[in-house]
Design a protein around this motif. Structure first.
Motif, mmCIF file in Angstrom:
data_model
loop_
_atom_site.group_PDB
_atom_site.id
_atom_site.type_symbol
_atom_site.label_atom_id
_atom_site.label_comp_id
_atom_site.label_asym_id
_atom_site.label_seq_id
_atom_site.Cartn_x
_atom_site.Cartn_y
_atom_site.Cartn_z
ATOM 1 N N TYR A 1 0.841 -1.201 0.000
ATOM 2 C CA TYR A 1 0.000 0.000 0.000
ATOM 3 C C TYR A 1 0.878 1.254 0.000
ATOM 4 O O TYR A 1 1.256 1.768 1.062
ATOM 5 N N PRO A 2 1.230 1.783 -1.174
ATOM 6 C CA PRO A 2 2.138 2.933 -1.274
ATOM 7 C C PRO A 2 1.731 4.172 -0.476
ATOM 8 O O PRO A 2 2.622 4.873 0.036
ATOM 9 N N PRO A 3 0.418 4.506 -0.324
ATOM 10 C CA PRO A 3 0.082 5.696 0.482
ATOM 11 C C PRO A 3 0.559 5.618 1.925
ATOM 12 O O PRO A 3 0.640 6.644 2.617
ATOM 13 N N ALA A 4 0.904 4.420 2.401
ATOM 14 C CA ALA A 4 1.424 4.276 3.765
ATOM 15 C C ALA A 4 2.751 5.003 3.941
ATOM 16 O O ALA A 4 3.224 5.162 5.071
ATOM 17 N N VAL A 5 3.328 5.476 2.846
ATOM 18 C CA VAL A 5 4.574 6.234 2.940
ATOM 19 C C VAL A 5 4.379 7.503 3.765
ATOM 20 O O VAL A 5 5.340 8.020 4.363
ATOM 21 N N LEU A 6 3.157 8.018 3.823
ATOM 22 C CA LEU A 6 2.888 9.195 4.654
ATOM 23 C C LEU A 6 3.165 8.901 6.123
ATOM 24 O O LEU A 6 3.811 9.693 6.822
ATOM 25 N N ALA A 7 2.667 7.765 6.601
ATOM 26 C CA ALA A 7 2.930 7.369 7.983
ATOM 27 C C ALA A 7 4.399 7.024 8.171
ATOM 28 O O ALA A 7 4.997 7.352 9.200
ATOM 29 N N TYR A 8 4.983 6.378 7.185
ATOM 30 C CA TYR A 8 6.381 5.971 7.277
ATOM 31 C C TYR A 8 7.296 7.180 7.424
ATOM 32 O O TYR A 8 8.184 7.207 8.275
ATOM 33 N N MET A 9 7.064 8.209 6.612
ATOM 34 C CA MET A 9 7.906 9.401 6.636
ATOM 35 C C MET A 9 7.565 10.357 7.778
ATOM 36 O O MET A 9 8.318 11.296 8.052
ATOM 37 N N SER A 10 6.435 10.102 8.446
ATOM 38 C CA SER A 10 6.038 10.995 9.542
ATOM 39 C C SER A 10 6.948 10.858 10.753
ATOM 40 O O SER A 10 6.823 11.618 11.714
ATOM 41 N N ILE A 11 7.886 9.898 10.715
ATOM 42 C CA ILE A 11 8.827 9.753 11.824
ATOM 43 C C ILE A 11 9.694 10.996 11.963
ATOM 44 O O ILE A 11 10.128 11.348 13.067
ATOM 45 N N TYR A 12 9.916 11.712 10.875
ATOM 46 C CA TYR A 12 10.794 12.888 10.926
ATOM 47 C C TYR A 12 10.139 14.078 11.628
ATOM 48 O O TYR A 12 10.783 14.698 12.493
ATOM 49 N N PRO A 13 8.894 14.420 11.342
ATOM 50 C CA PRO A 13 8.239 15.422 12.197
ATOM 51 C C PRO A 13 8.063 14.958 13.638
ATOM 52 O O PRO A 13 8.052 15.776 14.559
ATOM 53 N N LEU A 14 7.973 13.646 13.848
ATOM 54 C CA LEU A 14 7.914 13.127 15.218
ATOM 55 C C LEU A 14 9.201 13.465 15.966
ATOM 56 O O LEU A 14 9.169 13.899 17.123
ATOM 57 N N PHE A 15 10.343 13.305 15.298
ATOM 58 C CA PHE A 15 11.617 13.677 15.911
ATOM 59 C C PHE A 15 11.639 15.160 16.272
ATOM 60 O O PHE A 15 12.163 15.544 17.321
ATOM 61 N N LEU A 16 11.104 15.993 15.385
ATOM 62 C CA LEU A 16 11.135 17.437 15.611
ATOM 63 C C LEU A 16 10.314 17.852 16.820
ATOM 64 O O LEU A 16 10.555 18.910 17.409
ATOM 65 N N LEU A 17 9.353 17.024 17.199
ATOM 66 C CA LEU A 17 8.516 17.335 18.363
ATOM 67 C C LEU A 17 9.253 17.176 19.685
ATOM 68 O O LEU A 17 8.851 17.779 20.684
#
Length: 205
Positions: free
Chosen positions: A56-72
């Motif tokens: 499911y390629p749209p799952a890349v949104l969740a996958y890449m969301s780790i980077y804004p998670l780090f910024l938090l």
């Protein structure tokens, strides 16, 4: 509130930790990938039922969301002591994960080609993930470690949101065929162990 504006000193210390952890990550993750590429010994880590998980390629949104998670992190973890303890947990997690990459090398996971809207984002995610580092999933481990540390500083509702975020990152690694289920479970468990160890570590000077 989930976040608060940190002091300039707090932000500078957070940046120092982030740069140090990123350098350690690059050394371990890149080095282990290179070492494993030098030989052909591989283990089969996947279960038969994993083949039925949809790609499911749209799952890349969740996958890449780790980077804004780090910024938090510096906006949620508000004391230097807690930042230092998270740093110890992350450094430990990366180091122990490197041992897993070296001693449990796995066959790569095949998936369909991605074209269209999600193609560029997927290729960026796959390039970062490299080819040979599977067990444990450091992508999952890093997300869980940060969420575990941050959730202790927030309300139960905000903490639940953060854990759902971590779960979404974990599931995305399966939907994108970047990791086996065993990778996800070991990454999640190792993160919790390292956070527990880090929480007992004295403040770094």
């Amino acid at each position: 509130p989930l976040t608060a504006m940190p002091s300039w000193q707090h932000l500078k210390h957070s940046v120092w930790i982030a740069i140090s952890a990123a350098c350690w990550f690059a050394l371990v993750y890149g080095g282990c990938n290179w070492i494993t590429s030098l030989h052909s010994y591989r283990l089969r880590l996947g279960f038969e039922w994993e083949r039925k998980i949809p790609f499911y390629p749209p799952a890349v949104l969740a996958y890449m969301s780790i980077y804004p998670l780090f910024l938090l992190v510096p906006f949620v973890i508000r004391t230097r002591r807690d930042l230092d303890r998270l740093a110890v947990a992350l450094v430990s997690l990366i180091g122990f994960s490197g041992l897993g990459f070296l001693f449990v090398p796995a066959y790569p996971i095949s998936h369909a080609s991605v074209h269209g809207f999600w193609e560029q984002a997927f290729h960026i995610a796959e390039a970062i993930n490299l080819n040979h580092n599977h067990l444990p999933s450091l992508h999952v481990g890093l997300a869980v470690a940060c969420v575990s540390a941050m959730s202790r500083q927030t309300s139960p509702l905000a903490g639940a949101f953060l854990w759902i975020w971590a779960a979404a990152v974990a599931v995305s690694t399966l939907l994108l065929r970047q990791h086996y289920f065993a990778d996800v479970v070991t990454g999640w468990c190792m993160a919790l162990i390292c956070i527990r160890v880090g929480s007992r570590f004295p403040r770094l000077q």
